[in-house]
Design a protein around this motif. Sequence first.
Motif, short mmCIF file in Angstrom:
data_model
loop_
_atom_site.label_atom_id
_atom_site.label_comp_id
_atom_site.label_asym_id
_atom_site.label_seq_id
_atom_site.Cartn_x
_atom_site.Cartn_y
_atom_site.Cartn_z
N GLN A 1 0.67 -1.34 -0.01
CA GLN A 1 -0.42 -0.48 -0.05
C GLN A 1 0.81 1.24 0.27
OE1 GLN A 1 -1.99 -0.53 3.39
NE2 GLN A 1 -0.66 0.06 5.30
N ASP B 1 1.22 3.69 1.79
CA ASP B 1 1.65 4.01 3.90
C ASP B 1 2.63 2.66 3.73
OD1 ASP B 1 0.23 6.13 3.39
OD2 ASP B 1 -1.22 5.26 4.89
N THR C 1 4.66 2.10 7.12
CA THR C 1 5.32 1.93 8.33
C THR C 1 7.31 1.70 8.93
OG1 THR C 1 4.14 0.50 9.02
CG2 THR C 1 2.88 2.78 9.37
N GLN D 1 12.15 12.37 5.08
CA GLN D 1 10.64 12.80 4.23
C GLN D 1 10.63 13.90 4.07
OE1 GLN D 1 7.40 11.45 7.38
NE2 GLN D 1 6.18 12.13 5.27
N ALA E 1 3.56 6.68 9.60
CA ALA E 1 4.01 6.38 8.02
C ALA E 1 3.77 7.54 6.93
CB ALA E 1 2.27 6.14 7.87
N VAL E 2 4.28 7.33 6.26
CA VAL E 2 4.97 8.05 4.85
C VAL E 2 3.93 7.74 3.85
CG1 VAL E 2 6.67 8.55 3.10
CG2 VAL E 2 7.48 8.18 6.08
N ASN E 3 3.12 8.40 3.15
CA ASN E 3 2.33 8.24 2.25
C ASN E 3 3.47 8.34 1.24
OD1 ASN E 3 0.74 8.51 0.09
ND2 ASN E 3 -0.86 8.74 1.62
N GLU F 1 2.51 8.32 -2.30
CA GLU F 1 2.03 8.70 -3.19
C GLU F 1 1.96 10.37 -3.66
OE1 GLU F 1 -2.11 7.03 -3.18
OE2 GLU F 1 -1.67 5.43 -4.69
N THR F 2 2.33 10.91 -1.84
CA THR F 2 2.28 12.12 -1.54
C THR F 2 3.57 12.67 -0.87
OG1 THR F 2 1.34 11.85 1.00
CG2 THR F 2 -0.15 12.58 -1.40
N SER F 3 4.48 12.03 -0.24
CA SER F 3 5.71 12.28 0.02
C SER F 3 7.35 11.30 -0.22
CB SER F 3 5.62 11.85 1.52
OG SER F 3 4.98 12.46 2.51
#
Length: 191
Positions: free
Chosen positions: A39, A41, A43, A97, A130-132, A134-136
Amino acid sequence: MSGMMRFVLCLGMAVFFAGSAMAHPHVWVDSQYRVTVNQADVTHLEATWGLDLFTSTSLIAEYDVNGDGEFTGQEKLDMVEILQSFDQYGFFMKMKQDGADLTPSEVRILDVRIRDQMLWIRLGVELPAAVNLETSTLSMAFGDDELYFAMEPLEEGLVRLSGALSETCTPMEREATETSVVFWVDLTCRS
C-alpha cells in the motif's frame, strides 16, 4: 620493558592508528534497504548489512564458539548484544521525508547469520509515522559520519522493493553532498 616505555609505545601506536582512521575506513559494509509496498503508506522496512570478509572472519572466530558456521543459542544472543552497540549511531541509517530528517522510532536486529563466510545482519526499522509514498518522498542512505565504516550499497542496489505496488514505485538515485554517504535513493509511488 619499563612501564614508561610501554606507555610511550602505546601512545605512539594510538597516534598512528588515529591518523590511519582519519585516512580510510576500517570496516566495509554492503548495505541495502528492503521496502515492501503493498500500500502507499509505509510504516516499517528492513535493512541488511553484509560485513567485509576480514571483519566477518574475526567476529565469527570470536562468537561461533562451536565452529559450526552458524550462530545458534547463546552465540546468537552474544553476537546480537555486540551489534546492538551500533544503536548509538542509528545503525548508520540516513533518512529524510520530503527533505526533512527522519529518525526511525525503533531499529532492532531481526537476524544475524553467516553466509559465504560473511556476517549478515538483518534489521527491522519502524518509522515514527506512516509515510505515504503517493504524496511524499522517502529518501534513504547509509553513512558513518566518523568515516570508520564505509557503507556501500549492495551490487543490486541500495533499495530493493517488493509487494503489490513495487512495479509502480520509483526509486531514484541522486548524488550525496555528505562525505559519509555514497548516494541517496528517493522513493515515491506517484502515478
